[in-house]
Scaffold this motif. Structure first.
Motif, PDB file in Angstrom:
ATOM      1  N   ASN A  15       0.542  -1.333  -0.098  1.00 40.36           N
ATOM      2  CA  ASN A  15      -0.118  -0.096  -0.434  1.00 40.36           C
ATOM      3  C   ASN A  15       0.792   1.383  -0.001  1.00 40.36           C
ATOM      4  OD1 ASN A  15       0.206   0.035   3.049  1.00 40.36           O
ATOM      5  ND2 ASN A  15      -1.626  -0.536   3.677  1.00 40.36           N
ATOM      6  N   VAL A  16       1.426   1.790   1.364  1.00 46.17           N
ATOM      7  CA  VAL A  16       2.089   3.167   1.049  1.00 46.17           C
ATOM      8  C   VAL A  16       3.197   2.574   0.315  1.00 46.17           C
ATOM      9  CG1 VAL A  16       1.324   3.801   3.358  1.00 46.17           C
ATOM     10  CG2 VAL A  16       3.472   2.560   3.131  1.00 46.17           C
ATOM     11  N   LYS A  21      -7.401   7.206  14.434  1.00 44.34           N
ATOM     12  CA  LYS A  21      -6.142   7.144  14.268  1.00 44.34           C
ATOM     13  C   LYS A  21      -6.269   7.448  12.500  1.00 44.34           C
ATOM     14  CE  LYS A  21      -4.568   4.227  17.765  1.00 44.34           C
ATOM     15  NZ  LYS A  21      -3.814   2.394  18.136  1.00 44.34           N
ATOM     16  N   THR A  22      -4.755   8.313  12.382  1.00 43.14           N
ATOM     17  CA  THR A  22      -4.973   8.074  10.661  1.00 43.14           C
ATOM     18  C   THR A  22      -3.681   6.453  10.366  1.00 43.14           C
ATOM     19  OG1 THR A  22      -3.842  10.246  11.018  1.00 43.14           O
ATOM     20  CG2 THR A  22      -3.170   8.812   8.569  1.00 43.14           C
ATOM     21  N   LEU A  23      -5.076   6.168   9.071  1.00 44.64           N
ATOM     22  CA  LEU A  23      -4.948   4.939   8.400  1.00 44.64           C
ATOM     23  C   LEU A  23      -3.646   4.886   6.877  1.00 44.64           C
ATOM     24  CD1 LEU A  23      -8.022   2.883   8.390  1.00 44.64           C
ATOM     25  CD2 LEU A  23      -6.714   3.819  10.455  1.00 44.64           C
ATOM     26  N   PRO A  24      -2.052   4.495   7.456  1.00 40.35           N
ATOM     27  CA  PRO A  24      -1.370   4.384   6.620  1.00 40.35           C
ATOM     28  C   PRO A  24      -1.971   4.416   5.313  1.00 40.35           C
ATOM     29  CG  PRO A  24      -0.566   3.028   8.800  1.00 40.35           C
ATOM     30  CD  PRO A  24      -2.377   3.223   8.354  1.00 40.35           C
ATOM     31  N   GLY A  25      -2.941   3.239   4.717  1.00 39.89           N
ATOM     32  CA  GLY A  25      -3.711   2.885   3.363  1.00 39.89           C
ATOM     33  C   GLY A  25      -4.832   3.924   3.018  1.00 39.89           C
ATOM     34  N   ILE A  26      -5.162   5.355   4.033  1.00 50.95           N
ATOM     35  CA  ILE A  26      -5.501   5.828   3.545  1.00 50.95           C
ATOM     36  C   ILE A  26      -4.987   7.024   3.306  1.00 50.95           C
ATOM     37  CG2 ILE A  26      -7.392   7.193   4.405  1.00 50.95           C
ATOM     38  CD1 ILE A  26      -9.838   4.915   4.934  1.00 50.95           C
ATOM     39  N   ALA A  27      -3.932   7.099   4.388  1.00 49.27           N
ATOM     40  CA  ALA A  27      -3.503   8.658   4.288  1.00 49.27           C
ATOM     41  C   ALA A  27      -2.678   8.414   2.574  1.00 49.27           C
ATOM     42  CB  ALA A  27      -2.143   8.779   5.533  1.00 49.27           C
ATOM     43  N   CYS A  28      -2.542   7.066   1.945  1.00 48.17           N
ATOM     44  CA  CYS A  28      -1.331   7.217   1.372  1.00 48.17           C
ATOM     45  C   CYS A  28      -2.173   8.062   0.190  1.00 48.17           C
ATOM     46  CB  CYS A  28      -0.143   5.974   0.810  1.00 48.17           C
ATOM     47  SG  CYS A  28      -1.539   4.898   0.536  1.00 48.17           S
ATOM     48  N   VAL A  29      -3.645   7.584  -0.361  1.00 42.60           N
ATOM     49  CA  VAL A  29      -4.530   8.486  -1.022  1.00 42.60           C
ATOM     50  C   VAL A  29      -4.094   9.972  -1.268  1.00 42.60           C
ATOM     51  CG1 VAL A  29      -6.083   8.015  -2.031  1.00 42.60           C
ATOM     52  CG2 VAL A  29      -5.769   6.271  -0.903  1.00 42.60           C
TER      53      VAL A  29
END
Ligand code: ADP
Ligand code: MG
Length: 404
Positions: free
Chosen positions: A167-168, A393-401
């Motif tokens: 993902n990221v 929480k910030t989810l890395p898999g969403i933050a990277c979009v």
């Protein structure tokens, strides 16, 4: 914040890397439930119907030793995808190498390529060692996978709470990253409840342990207008208030925590007034009892009918409802009524225009099993991910979009 969606991309003629969640239950190499594959179809279909070249990949189970690579062979999933999407799926049984690179390069518009279990990269066969390249987001791996395509679509919510190479790692090395339609729905409903819930906002929490959900309870105390508590965790709260809970399940070492949470909640936490009890943990007919009338050998296995009435009145008029954790031992038919009752309440609120969200894990399974999947606004596809998302929480898999 609006995230870029696959439909915002110009995919025509592009190699589109699509991270899906094909982590389906399997028994002896046979898929026992293909819901997750079906759920990913809209995103893949969008890409191929718009002239994109789809490169699809997922994890399947965990790979800690060499034997897990054969055990978690994703080949049957590629076959099932082919049946469901009614198009050929070229499957390369590797996560890197010349064959995969050639296949990606030669992929035509509207064609689909799938490669092996991303977590095969967690074990290095040559070194005979667990290396977690995928699960610990090894920089070289993300860059390598990114090099196979032009743009990236993340549609795997179940793993969005962990930064992985798939993902990221990829997102960091492509020009554009968008969310697939499944991830979009999670962002819309869970993200919506976290960021700007329509009020009244009522949360319903149940399941086995308070300790699993401390973060969520604390976040909801801040955000929600009411928190209705059922499941086994109710007894830890009731005991913290000094009640006799008989032989019910309880986390003795969490009584102080439960007291603190009740104090912080300042009346927002609503506890059951009755429960259905049995003398043993078995699926025989129980008795509804007030939470003030337990005998020493009473074991509470579900919320009672008066509690359902109380919850119905607390939920009346709610505009956002988030539910995580079954109300009782719903796996036993004598103790499923509380969970069914909450499903009914959510279904009714949905018809009245409320956003009703079921937050993953056993509660999602329960709602699906009981036939309520299409009667609520959203059933999350991630257990751990939906809890962490609800915690704010910030989810890395969403933050990277990318943002739109
Ligand atoms: P979720 O996966 O939805 O977050 P949990 O994993 O926390 O939910 O809890 C689900 C489990 O809790 C179910 O297996 C259910 O049988 C159990 N449970 C619910 N109520 C009780 C109870 N009163 N006593 C014992 N177990 C319970
Ligand atoms: Mg669970």
């Amino acid at each position: 914040m609006a995230k870029k969606i696959v439909s915002d991309l110009n995919v025509s003629g592009k190699k589109v890397l699509i991270r899906v969640d094909f982590n389906v239950p399997m028994k002896n190499g046979v898929i026992t439930d293909d819901t997750r594959i079906r759920a990913a179809l809209p995103t893949i279909e969008y890409v191929i119907n718009h002239g994109g070249k789809a490169i699809v990949f997922s994890h399947l189970g965990r790979v800690k030793e060499a034997a897990d690579i054969t055990k978690n062979d994703i080949t049957p999933v590629a076959k099932r995808l082919e049946e469901l999407i009614k198009k050929p799926v070229k499957f390369v049984n590797a996560t890197r190498g010349a064959e995969l690179e050639e296949a990606a390069k030669n992929l035509g518009e509207g064609e689909i390529l799938m490669f092996a279990n991303t977590r095969n990269e967690d074990f290095d066969v040559a070194l005979n060692k667990e290396v977690k390249r995928e699960s610990k987001n090894d920089a070289e791996l993300g860059k390598y996978w990114a090099s196979l395509g032009d743009v990236f679509v993340n549609d795997a919510f179940g793993t969005a709470h962990r930064a992985a190479a798939s993902n990221v790692g990829i997102a960091a090395n492509v020009s554009e990253t968008a969310a697939g339609f499944l991830l979009e729905k999670e962002i819309k409903f869970i993200g919506g409840a976290v960021d700007e819930p329509k009020r009244p906002y009522v949360a319903i929490l149940g399941g086995s342990k308070v300790s699993d959900k401390i973060g969520v309870i604390e976040a909801l105390i801040e955000k929600a207008d009411k928190i209705l508590v059922g499941g086994a965790m109710m007894f830890t709260f009731l005991k913290a208030l000094g009640k006799n809970i008989g032989a019910s399940r309880c986390e003795e070492d969490k009584l102080d925590l439960a007291k603190d949470l009740l104090a912080k909640a300042n009346g927002k936490i609503v506890l059951p007034v009755d429960a259905v009890v049995n003398k043993a943990f078995e699926d025989t007919l129980g008795t509804a009892k007030s939470v003030d009338a337990f005998d020493q050998d009473d074991m509470g296995l579900d919320i009672g009918p008066k509690t359902l009435e109380l919850f119905a009145s607390e939920l009346a008029g709610a505009k956002t409802v988030v539910w995580n954790g079954p109300m009782g031992v719903f796996e036993m038919k004598n103790y499923a009524a509380g969970t069914v009752g909450v499903c009914e309440l959510l279904a009714k609120l949905t018809t009245e225009g409320a956003a009703t969200i079921i937050g993953g894990g056993d509660s999602a399974a329960a709602a699906e099993q009981l036939g309520y999947a299409s009667k609520v606004s959203h059933i999350s596809t991630g257990g751990g991910a939906s809890l962490e998302y609800l915690e704010g929480k910030t989810l890395p898999g969403i933050a990277c979009v990318d943002e739109k």
